[in-house]
Every structure is written in structure tokens, then in C-alpha cells.
Write a protein that holds these residues in place. Structure first.
Motif, PDB file in Angstrom:
ATOM      1  N   THR A 180       0.826  -1.205   0.000  1.00  8.44           N
ATOM      2  CA  THR A 180       0.000   0.000   0.000  1.00  8.44           C
ATOM      3  C   THR A 180       0.861   1.256   0.000  1.00  8.44           C
ATOM      4  N   VAL A 181       1.931   1.240   0.801  1.00 10.75           N
ATOM      5  CA  VAL A 181       2.834   2.401   0.835  1.00 10.75           C
ATOM      6  C   VAL A 181       3.523   2.575  -0.510  1.00 10.75           C
ATOM      7  N   MET A 182       3.999   1.474  -1.111  1.00  8.36           N
ATOM      8  CA  MET A 182       4.669   1.559  -2.413  1.00  8.36           C
ATOM      9  C   MET A 182       3.740   2.157  -3.460  1.00  8.36           C
ATOM     10  N   LEU A 183       2.512   1.674  -3.504  1.00 13.62           N
ATOM     11  CA  LEU A 183       1.569   2.174  -4.499  1.00 13.62           C
ATOM     12  C   LEU A 183       1.175   3.618  -4.221  1.00 13.62           C
ATOM     13  N   ALA A 184       0.955   3.949  -2.948  1.00 10.35           N
ATOM     14  CA  ALA A 184       0.547   5.311  -2.597  1.00 10.35           C
ATOM     15  C   ALA A 184       1.645   6.314  -2.923  1.00 10.35           C
ATOM     16  N   VAL A 185       2.892   5.968  -2.603  1.00 16.73           N
ATOM     17  CA  VAL A 185       4.006   6.880  -2.876  1.00 16.73           C
ATOM     18  C   VAL A 185       4.184   7.061  -4.377  1.00 16.73           C
ATOM     19  N   ASN A 186       4.226   5.946  -5.123  1.00 18.38           N
ATOM     20  CA  ASN A 186       4.544   6.019  -6.549  1.00 18.38           C
ATOM     21  C   ASN A 186       3.409   6.546  -7.417  1.00 18.38           C
ATOM     22  N   PHE A 187       2.165   6.321  -7.001  1.00 18.72           N
ATOM     23  CA  PHE A 187       1.056   6.654  -7.886  1.00 18.72           C
ATOM     24  C   PHE A 187       0.102   7.699  -7.324  1.00 18.72           C
ATOM     25  N   LEU A 230       6.538   9.769 -13.953  1.00 23.41           N
ATOM     26  CA  LEU A 230       5.301   9.177 -13.448  1.00 23.41           C
ATOM     27  C   LEU A 230       5.303   7.656 -13.479  1.00 23.41           C
ATOM     28  N   VAL A 231       6.439   7.047 -13.860  1.00 14.67           N
ATOM     29  CA  VAL A 231       6.499   5.581 -13.950  1.00 14.67           C
ATOM     30  C   VAL A 231       7.675   5.064 -13.123  1.00 14.67           C
ATOM     31  N   LEU A 255       4.837  -2.472 -12.224  1.00 13.70           N
ATOM     32  CA  LEU A 255       4.822  -2.465 -13.687  1.00 13.70           C
ATOM     33  C   LEU A 255       3.394  -2.445 -14.215  1.00 13.70           C
ATOM     34  N   LEU A 256       2.560  -3.306 -13.673  1.00 12.08           N
ATOM     35  CA  LEU A 256       1.168  -3.365 -14.119  1.00 12.08           C
ATOM     36  C   LEU A 256       0.447  -2.052 -13.852  1.00 12.08           C
ATOM     37  N   ALA A 257       0.663  -1.476 -12.669  1.00 13.21           N
ATOM     38  CA  ALA A 257      -0.018  -0.231 -12.309  1.00 13.21           C
ATOM     39  C   ALA A 257       0.397   0.908 -13.233  1.00 13.21           C
ATOM     40  N   GLN A 258       1.685   1.006 -13.570  1.00 19.10           N
ATOM     41  CA  GLN A 258       2.113   2.117 -14.419  1.00 19.10           C
ATOM     42  C   GLN A 258       1.605   1.969 -15.839  1.00 19.10           C
ATOM     43  N   PHE A 301      14.084   4.018  -2.545  1.00 19.30           N
ATOM     44  CA  PHE A 301      14.752   3.706  -3.814  1.00 19.30           C
ATOM     45  C   PHE A 301      13.744   3.596  -4.952  1.00 19.30           C
ATOM     46  N   SER A 302      12.579   3.027  -4.672  1.00 20.94           N
ATOM     47  CA  SER A 302      11.548   2.926  -5.705  1.00 20.94           C
ATOM     48  C   SER A 302      11.077   4.305  -6.142  1.00 20.94           C
ATOM     49  N   ALA A 303      10.844   5.185  -5.181  1.00 21.69           N
ATOM     50  CA  ALA A 303      10.388   6.533  -5.516  1.00 21.69           C
ATOM     51  C   ALA A 303      11.447   7.327  -6.268  1.00 21.69           C
ATOM     52  N   GLY A 304      12.716   7.062  -5.960  1.00 17.96           N
ATOM     53  CA  GLY A 304      13.793   7.824  -6.585  1.00 17.96           C
ATOM     54  C   GLY A 304      14.200   7.336  -7.959  1.00 17.96           C
ATOM     55  N   SER A 305      13.804   6.129  -8.335  1.00 19.95           N
ATOM     56  CA  SER A 305      14.204   5.569  -9.633  1.00 19.95           C
ATOM     57  C   SER A 305      12.993   5.474 -10.549  1.00 19.95           C
ATOM     58  N   ARG A 306      13.166   5.927 -11.766  1.00 20.70           N
ATOM     59  CA  ARG A 306      12.064   5.994 -12.731  1.00 20.70           C
ATOM     60  C   ARG A 306      12.347   5.094 -13.934  1.00 20.70           C
ATOM     61  N   ASN A 307      11.311   4.760 -14.672  1.00 20.76           N
ATOM     62  CA  ASN A 307      11.408   3.775 -15.750  1.00 20.76           C
ATOM     63  C   ASN A 307      11.708   4.435 -17.085  1.00 20.76           C
ATOM     64  N   SER A 308      12.813   5.149 -17.159  1.00 21.56           N
ATOM     65  CA  SER A 308      13.127   5.943 -18.347  1.00 21.56           C
ATOM     66  C   SER A 308      13.268   5.085 -19.597  1.00 21.56           C
ATOM     67  N   PHE A 309      13.817   3.886 -19.458  1.00 23.61           N
ATOM     68  CA  PHE A 309      14.058   3.074 -20.646  1.00 23.61           C
ATOM     69  C   PHE A 309      12.797   2.357 -21.123  1.00 23.61           C
ATOM     70  N   MET A 310      11.755   2.336 -20.315  1.00 23.10           N
ATOM     71  CA  MET A 310      10.486   1.799 -20.782  1.00 23.10           C
ATOM     72  C   MET A 310       9.705   2.857 -21.561  1.00 23.10           C
ATOM     73  N   VAL A 311       9.777   4.110 -21.128  1.00 22.77           N
ATOM     74  CA  VAL A 311       9.009   5.154 -21.824  1.00 22.77           C
ATOM     75  C   VAL A 311       9.782   5.768 -22.986  1.00 22.77           C
ATOM     76  N   LEU A 312      11.091   5.496 -23.069  1.00 22.11           N
ATOM     77  CA  LEU A 312      11.874   6.069 -24.169  1.00 22.11           C
ATOM     78  C   LEU A 312      11.327   5.686 -25.537  1.00 22.11           C
ATOM     79  N   PRO A 313      10.996   4.406 -25.803  1.00 25.62           N
ATOM     80  CA  PRO A 313      10.435   4.092 -27.126  1.00 25.62           C
ATOM     81  C   PRO A 313       9.115   4.789 -27.406  1.00 25.62           C
TER      82      PRO A 313
END
Length: 324
Positions: A78-85, A114-115, A143-146, A273-285
Motif C-alpha cells: 500500500t505504501v509503495m503504491l501510494a508513494v509512486n502513484f 510518473l512511472v 509495472l502493471l499499475a504504471q 529507492f523505488s520513488a527515486g528511480s524511474r522507468n526511463s528506458f520503458m518510456v523512451l520508445p
């Protein structure tokens, strides 16, 4: 007889020195790109199969068939999802409202911030003495949530004129080709390996590939985009400021949320660490599929990945001493 799987020693060595490998790849890419700028767009074409391969091997290590494990610790999840999303989107919206006037640059910021990350987030969590098993268990759900929420965020946050010009068909095509197909292949690989009586041999062989593949991706991206990145620094300073502030602020938001939920210390570090790292290589394409006038979003994403890399290296030293 040794029971060590093929490439195991190479994998351990790469994981131990992965940060050095990434920094060398970035430095080499910048050096090559600035001294011998590439001609044509062949590097942009090369990045597509490289990203496909990178995401596939990453998904094979994410154990997508074990999503149910994440529900074992609902408070942490719940904390992971609340922080990230919830909290991160609010922070990103506030920072862009204050510092970014250009809607095209803001689009790049939204795409990348945002991912949450699904690859080197786990590696840096391990280096920063966080709770790696929890990180691995939560990654498939992140991954699924984003995937589900990114279109909602883009619709809500981007300017109406930019939103109207987004090439939805091309973006969906890039998503299917570069993200959905590797995701499906990784999921099928995971299921097949779990059913084999001899154990997950194929995924073990693939386990040493994410680090070198990510290094190659960084190298190719920097060779192709270093001239443009350096040439547009004057225009990019507002988004650079947003990314630096994000790196500085978001771990404290994660720590406060973790403390409010009474999470143990290593779990709070994982959230940071999850909040500080973003999925840049997934959204790049997805950004590469944008039309020419929106292409500055690509440069924004590349800039963020560089700032994030420096930030995550600092996190591995700072977060264990601050979150305890």
C-alpha cells in the motif's frame, strides 16, 4: 563438480561493478557522440531492438508469474503504491507548474517521472541495503499499475493542445512492440521455466545480460543524443532543476510515508529507492514515436536518466545512514 550455472561468476562481477560499467558507458557515449557525431538516423533504429532485448531479459528476472507474492505484505504494498502513484504525481505536477513553462518539455517530464523503475531499482536497492525480496515481489505490480495509469496521467497533466497532437496510434504501436511483446514473452518464459522439472535454466543464463545490455543501451543513446543534449542545455535547465529537486525531495516523502505506516527500516529504504528511480528506458520508445515537434521530450528523458544515475549512486551512501 561445480553447481554454479554458466556465466554465474560473470554475473556476480557485473553486478558488483555495475555502477562503474554504467558510468563508463555514459562517458564513452558522450565522448564518441561529441567527437564523432553520427550521421543519419541508424542509431535511433538500433535502439529499438536493444530496448526490446533489454526489457525482455529484465522481465524474465522480474518473475511476473509470482505477482501474488506481493500481496503477502499489504501494508508495504500500500505504501509503495501510494508513494509512486499518488504522492509522486502530486510532487511532479507541483514542480512542473512552478518551473516548466514549455508544454513539450513538461510532456517529457510527465512521461519519465510518473512511472517507477522495474530494472536497476532492484540493483540499487541491494547496494543501498534495502529489502530486496520485498522489492522483487512488488515490481510486477508496479509495472502493471504504471501501464494502466500512465495514459490517465498524460491525459490529466498534459496541456490540451499537446494532448490533441499526441500520435496515439504510434504510441500504442511502440508500446505493443517494445513493451507489451517483451512483457508477454517474459511472462511466458517465466511460466515455462517454472514448469520444467530441471529448474529455471534459461532465466539463469539470461540473468547476467541486464547489466551489459543496459550499458550498451546507455552507450548508444549517448552517442546518438549527446550533441543534441549538450546543445540544448540552455533550454533544458528548468527540467534539469525539476529532476534534481525530485531526487532530493522524494526520498523524504517516501520515508515519511513509511514511518506513518510503521514499516521496518529496510522496507522504508526500498520505498525510497523505488520513488527515486524511474522507468526511463520503458518510456523512451514511446517518446521516440512522437512527431518531430515533440522530440525534445526524448532529450528530457535522457537527461533525467543521467541525473537519476548520479542520484542513485548518492542514495546508496546516504539512504542507509539517514533511514535507520
Amino acid at each position: 563438480m561445480s553447481t554454479t550455472s554458466p556465466g554465474f561468476e560473470t554475473r556476480l562481477l557485473l553486478e558488483k561493478y555495475q555502477v562503474v560499467v554504467y558510468l563508463i558507458a555514459v562517458a564513452a557515449g558522450v565522448g564518441i557522440g561529441l567527437t564523432n557525431p553520427p550521421t543519419g538516423d541508424w542509431l535511433d533504429w538500433l535502439i529499438w531492438p536493444l530496448l526490446t532485448a533489454l526489457l525482455y531479459v529484465t522481465f524474465t528476472q522480474t518473475h511476473l508469474g509470482a505477482i501474488g507474492q506481493a500481496f503477502g505484505d499489504r501494508r508495504f504494498l500500500t505504501v509503495m503504491l501510494a508513494v509512486n502513484f499518488l504522492l509522486v504525481p502530486l510532487l511532479v505536477w507541483g514542480l512542473t507548474r512552478v518551473f516548466v513553462d514549455d508544454p513539450v518539455l513538461a510532456l517529457g517530464v510527465f512521461l519519465v517521472l510518473l512511472v517507477p523503475c522495474t530494472d536497476w531499482f532492484i540493483s540499487f536497492s541491494q547496494l543501498g541495503r534495502a529489502d530486496v525480496p520485498r522489492a522483487i515481489a512488488a515490481t510486477p505490480l508496479l509495472l502493471l499499475a504504471q501501464i494502466l495509469l500512465l495514459p490517465v496521467y498524460l491525459w490529466a497533466f498534459t496541456a490540451s493542445d499537446i494532448r490533441a497532437d499526441l500520435p496515439i496510434g504510434s504510441m500504442i504501436g511502440a508500446f505493443v512492440l517494445i513493451i507489451l511483446l517483451p512483457l508477454l514473452a517474459g511472462w511466458l518464459t517465466d511460466i515455462g521455466e517454472r514448469r520444467r522439472p530441471t529448474g529455471p535454466r534459461w532465466t539463469e543464463r539470461l540473468a547476467w545480460l541486464p547489466v551489459p545490455l543496459l550499458a550498451v543501451v546507455l552507450l548508444v543513446i549517448m552517442v546518438g543524443h549527446a550533441p543534441r543534449l549538450t546543445g540544448e542545455l540552455a533550454m533544458l535547465w528548468p527540467v534539469a532543476l525539476v529532476f534534481v529537486l525530485y531526487v532530493l525531495i522524494v526520498p523524504w516523502i517516501a520515508e515519511m510515508a513509511g514511518r506513518l505506516a510503521n514499516l521496518p527500516v529496510h522496507a522504508r529504504r526500498t520505498v525510497a529507492f523505488s520513488a527515486g528511480s524511474r522507468n526511463s528506458f520503458m518510456v523512451l520508445p514511446i517518446a521516440l514515436a512522437l512527431p518531430g515537434f515533440l522530440q525534445p521530450a526524448v532529450t528530457v528523458i535522457i537527461l533525467q536518466s543521467l541525473i537519476e544515475l548520479v542520484g542513485l549512486i548518492a542514495y546508496t551512501r546516504v539512504i542507509p545512514s539517514v533511514i535507520r
